[in-house]
Write an enzyme that holds these catalytic residues in place. Sequence first.
Site, PDB file in Angstrom:
ATOM      1  N   HIS A   1       7.812  62.713 -12.926  1.00 45.43           N
ATOM      2  CA  HIS A   1       7.599  62.039 -14.214  1.00 45.43           C
ATOM      3  C   HIS A   1       7.992  62.988 -15.330  1.00 45.43           C
ATOM      4  O   HIS A   1       7.815  64.194 -15.239  1.00 45.43           O
ATOM      5  CB  HIS A   1       6.121  61.633 -14.373  1.00 45.43           C
ATOM      6  CG  HIS A   1       5.933  60.565 -15.388  1.00 45.43           C
ATOM      7  ND1 HIS A   1       5.819  60.850 -16.715  1.00 45.43           N
ATOM      8  CD2 HIS A   1       5.892  59.225 -15.271  1.00 45.43           C
ATOM      9  CE1 HIS A   1       5.673  59.721 -17.391  1.00 45.43           C
ATOM     10  NE2 HIS A   1       5.722  58.709 -16.547  1.00 45.43           N
TER      11      HIS A   1
ATOM     12  N   ASP B   1       4.904  54.004  -9.892  1.00 44.36           N
ATOM     13  CA  ASP B   1       5.735  53.133  -9.056  1.00 44.36           C
ATOM     14  C   ASP B   1       5.573  53.370  -7.564  1.00 44.36           C
ATOM     15  O   ASP B   1       6.127  52.613  -6.760  1.00 44.36           O
ATOM     16  CB  ASP B   1       7.217  53.325  -9.445  1.00 44.36           C
ATOM     17  CG  ASP B   1       7.488  52.802 -10.845  1.00 44.36           C
ATOM     18  OD1 ASP B   1       8.105  53.525 -11.644  1.00 44.36           O
ATOM     19  OD2 ASP B   1       7.031  51.678 -11.141  1.00 44.36           O
TER      20      ASP B   1
HETATM   21  C1  SDX Z   1       8.586  55.360 -14.868  1.00 43.80           C
HETATM   22  O1  SDX Z   1       8.488  57.780 -19.132  1.00 43.80           O
HETATM   23  C2  SDX Z   1       7.605  56.987 -18.631  1.00 43.80           C
HETATM   24  O2  SDX Z   1       6.463  56.935 -19.054  1.00 43.80           O
HETATM   25  C3  SDX Z   1       8.084  56.113 -17.509  1.00 43.80           C
HETATM   26  C4  SDX Z   1       7.030  55.300 -16.815  1.00 43.80           C
HETATM   27  C5  SDX Z   1       6.435  54.245 -17.720  1.00 43.80           C
HETATM   28  O3  SDX Z   1       5.282  53.851 -17.510  1.00 43.80           O
HETATM   29  O4  SDX Z   1       7.191  53.732 -18.604  1.00 43.80           O
HETATM   30  O5  SDX Z   1       5.968  56.138 -16.358  1.00 43.80           O
HETATM   31  C6  SDX Z   1       7.605  54.551 -15.622  1.00 43.80           C
HETATM   32  O6  SDX Z   1       9.754  55.290 -15.124  1.00 43.80           O
HETATM   33  C7  SDX Z   1       8.078  56.302 -13.810  1.00 43.80           C
HETATM   34  C8  SDX Z   1       9.226  57.129 -13.139  1.00 43.80           C
HETATM   35  C9  SDX Z   1       9.867  56.252 -12.079  1.00 43.80           C
HETATM   36  N1  SDX Z   1      11.082  56.894 -11.527  1.00 43.80           N
HETATM   37  C10 SDX Z   1      11.104  57.396 -10.298  1.00 43.80           C
HETATM   38  O7  SDX Z   1      10.126  57.417  -9.539  1.00 43.80           O
HETATM   39  C11 SDX Z   1      12.472  57.916  -9.868  1.00 43.80           C
HETATM   40  C12 SDX Z   1      12.325  59.265  -9.184  1.00 43.80           C
HETATM   41  N2  SDX Z   1      11.904  60.245 -10.161  1.00 43.80           N
HETATM   42  C13 SDX Z   1      12.921  61.091 -10.746  1.00 43.80           C
HETATM   43  O8  SDX Z   1      14.153  60.487 -10.964  1.00 43.80           O
HETATM   44  C14 SDX Z   1      12.372  61.959 -11.858  1.00 43.80           C
HETATM   45  O9  SDX Z   1      11.177  62.477 -11.414  1.00 43.80           O
HETATM   46  C15 SDX Z   1      12.182  61.395 -13.236  1.00 43.80           C
HETATM   47  C16 SDX Z   1      13.450  60.853 -13.787  1.00 43.80           C
HETATM   48  C17 SDX Z   1      11.143  60.316 -13.237  1.00 43.80           C
HETATM   49  C18 SDX Z   1      11.686  62.509 -14.128  1.00 43.80           C
HETATM   50  O10 SDX Z   1      12.633  63.499 -14.052  1.00 43.80           O
HETATM   51  P1  SDX Z   1      12.424  64.868 -14.876  1.00 43.80           P
HETATM   52  O11 SDX Z   1      11.016  65.099 -15.258  1.00 43.80           O
HETATM   53  O12 SDX Z   1      13.435  64.844 -15.976  1.00 43.80           O
HETATM   54  O13 SDX Z   1      12.732  65.939 -13.816  1.00 43.80           O
HETATM   55  P2  SDX Z   1      14.155  66.502 -13.559  1.00 43.80           P
HETATM   56  O14 SDX Z   1      15.090  65.356 -13.334  1.00 43.80           O
HETATM   57  O15 SDX Z   1      14.457  67.496 -14.626  1.00 43.80           O
HETATM   58  O16 SDX Z   1      13.932  67.239 -12.171  1.00 43.80           O
HETATM   59  C19 SDX Z   1      13.281  68.505 -12.119  1.00 43.80           C
HETATM   60  C20 SDX Z   1      13.473  68.959 -10.670  1.00 43.80           C
HETATM   61  C21 SDX Z   1      14.923  68.840 -10.183  1.00 43.80           C
HETATM   62  O17 SDX Z   1      15.100  69.758  -9.142  1.00 43.80           O
HETATM   63  P3  SDX Z   1      15.844  71.200  -9.462  1.00 43.80           P
HETATM   64  O18 SDX Z   1      17.117  70.850 -10.223  1.00 43.80           O
HETATM   65  O19 SDX Z   1      14.843  71.962 -10.311  1.00 43.80           O
HETATM   66  O20 SDX Z   1      16.081  71.807  -8.112  1.00 43.80           O
HETATM   67  O21 SDX Z   1      12.703  68.096  -9.829  1.00 43.80           O
HETATM   68  C22 SDX Z   1      13.580  67.403  -8.951  1.00 43.80           C
HETATM   69  C23 SDX Z   1      14.948  67.461  -9.570  1.00 43.80           C
HETATM   70  O22 SDX Z   1      15.952  67.320  -8.597  1.00 43.80           O
HETATM   71  N3  SDX Z   1      13.076  66.025  -8.875  1.00 43.80           N
HETATM   72  C24 SDX Z   1      12.979  65.330  -7.748  1.00 43.80           C
HETATM   73  C25 SDX Z   1      12.410  64.104  -8.101  1.00 43.80           C
HETATM   74  N4  SDX Z   1      12.189  64.068  -9.417  1.00 43.80           N
HETATM   75  C26 SDX Z   1      12.608  65.262  -9.899  1.00 43.80           C
HETATM   76  N5  SDX Z   1      13.322  65.646  -6.468  1.00 43.80           N
HETATM   77  C27 SDX Z   1      13.081  64.684  -5.546  1.00 43.80           C
HETATM   78  N6  SDX Z   1      12.530  63.482  -5.811  1.00 43.80           N
HETATM   79  C28 SDX Z   1      12.191  63.153  -7.069  1.00 43.80           C
HETATM   80  N7  SDX Z   1      11.673  61.955  -7.315  1.00 43.80           N
END
Ligand code: SDX
Length: 391
Positions: A271, A328
Site C-alpha cells: 500500500h 483487496d
Molecule cells: C488500493 O491509495 C489507496 O488508498 C488505495 C486503496 C483505496 O482504498 O483506495 O487502499 C485501494 O488500491 C489498495 C492497493 C491494491 N493494489 C494491489 O494490491 C496491487 C499490488 N500492490 C502493489 O502494486 C503495490 O503495493 C502498490 C501499488 C499498492 C503500492 O506500491 P508502493 O507503495 O508504491 O510500493 P513500490 O511499488 O514502491 O514497491 C516497493 C517495493 C518494490 O520492491 P523493490 O523495488 O524495493 O525491490 O515493494 C515491492 C516492489 O516491487 N512490492 C511488491 C508488492 N508491492 C510492492 N512486491 C510484491 N508484491 C506486491 N504486491
Amino acid sequence: QTGHTSLDYGFVNTAATKSAITYIDGDEGILRYRGYPIEQLAQGSTYLEVAWLLLYGNLPTADQLGDWDDKIRHHTLLHEDLKRFFSSLPHTAHPMSVLSAATAALSTYYEGQSDPNNPEHVELNTIRLLAKLPVIAAYAHKKSIGQAFLYPDNTLSFVDNFLKLNFGNLAEVYQVNPVTSRALERLLILHEDHEQNASTSTVRLVGSTGANQFSSISAGINALYGPLHGGANEAVLDMLARIRDSGESVERFVERVKNKEDGVKLMGFGHRVYKNYDPRAKLVKESADEVLTELGVHDPLLDLAKELEEIALNDDYFRERRLYPNVDFYTGVIYKAMGFPTRMFTPLFAIGRLPGWLAHWTEMQNDPQTKIGRPQQLYVGSGARDYPGAS
Ligand code: SDX
C-alpha cells in the site's frame, strides 16, 4: 487529537490536498471517517448513514437519514432509453467499462440540471448517483449472464435492493439472505472513503475543471479499474485460482514474487500509505471465516490466501518492504461466496467508494482555494534546439 499534519514533520507541503473527510495513519494502521474509527462504523452503521457522514460532516438524525433513504429509493429507476444502452454492448463487456460509460451517459439525461455551482443540482445528482450506480452495476452483471433486468424494489433496503437486482429473476420470489446482506453492508462501509487515493484524486482533478458529478465519477471509475488500485480485488482471486490450478506450491509462487519473475506481484499486498496491516483488511479477514461458515461455503481459496499471508508475513522480503495485506486481499473470497462473479468485484468497490468520491468532489467545489488541478512538473527533457533548416 486531530493527528499528524505536514507541519508536524517540519515542512508545509503546499502541494498536499487539504481535506477534512478521512484521516489515515499508515504507520499505526488508523482509519477514521470524519473522526469516527472505521472499526466502530463497520460494526454498527449502515452504508447510507456513513455516506451522509462523509458528505455532510456529521451523523444524520434519524429523520434526516429516513428522508434521504426514501429519496434515494425513489431515484433508482433508469430512463428506459438508457436501459437500451446495454444492448449495444457485447455480453463479454467488463462491468467496469459498462459502469464508467453508463455513468457518463447518465449526465445526458440531466443536462441543465448539473451545474456544479448550484447546490440543489449537486444535492439531487448526489442522490441520483447513489441510487442509480448500483442499478447500472447490477444490469451489467445481468447482461453478462444473459438474464432479464429487474426493476428496483423500493420496499427493500439499499443493500437488499442491490442484491435482488443481481440475484433475483422473474421466475421466482427472491429471498434476501440476512448474512449476505449484513456482510455486504459492512464491506461497502469499509470501502466508502480512503482520502487521496488514485481514483478519488482523479474525481477531484476532473471536478476541478468544472466538470459535473457524472463525468467526474465516471473518470474515478476508470481510475479504480486498474489492477494496481481497485482492480486488485479481482486480480487477487485470479492469482489464487492460478496457484490452485497450476499445482504450484505456495512457497514456489512466493519465491517467484521475490525474484520478480515475469513481473509477478502478490496482489492484495502492499500500500502507498499503510506500512502496517491495513485496518480494513483485518476486519475483512475476521468476517471472511464468519460469513463463509454462515453461508455454508468452504472455499479452498480462503485457506490458500491465509497460507500466502502466513508465509509473506514471516518473510524478510515482505517485512523489509513493509508489505502487508490491503483491503483487496480477502474481499474477493467473500464476494465469491455471496455469488458474485470475479468481474463484479471492482464494481462492488466502486459502489462502496461512491460516497467518498462525491464527498471529495463536493469538498473541492466548496473550497474557495480550489483552482483547476495542474500537478507540478520537473522538466528533464531536451534543451532548446532548432529544426533543421529553420532560420
Ligand atoms: C488500493 O491509495 C489507496 O488508498 C488505495 C486503496 C483505496 O482504498 O483506495 O487502499 C485501494 O488500491 C489498495 C492497493 C491494491 N493494489 C494491489 O494490491 C496491487 C499490488 N500492490 C502493489 O502494486 C503495490 O503495493 C502498490 C501499488 C499498492 C503500492 O506500491 P508502493 O507503495 O508504491 O510500493 P513500490 O511499488 O514502491 O514497491 C516497493 C517495493 C518494490 O520492491 P523493490 O523495488 O524495493 O525491490 O515493494 C515491492 C516492489 O516491487 N512490492 C511488491 C508488492 N508491492 C510492492 N512486491 C510484491 N508484491 C506486491 N504486491
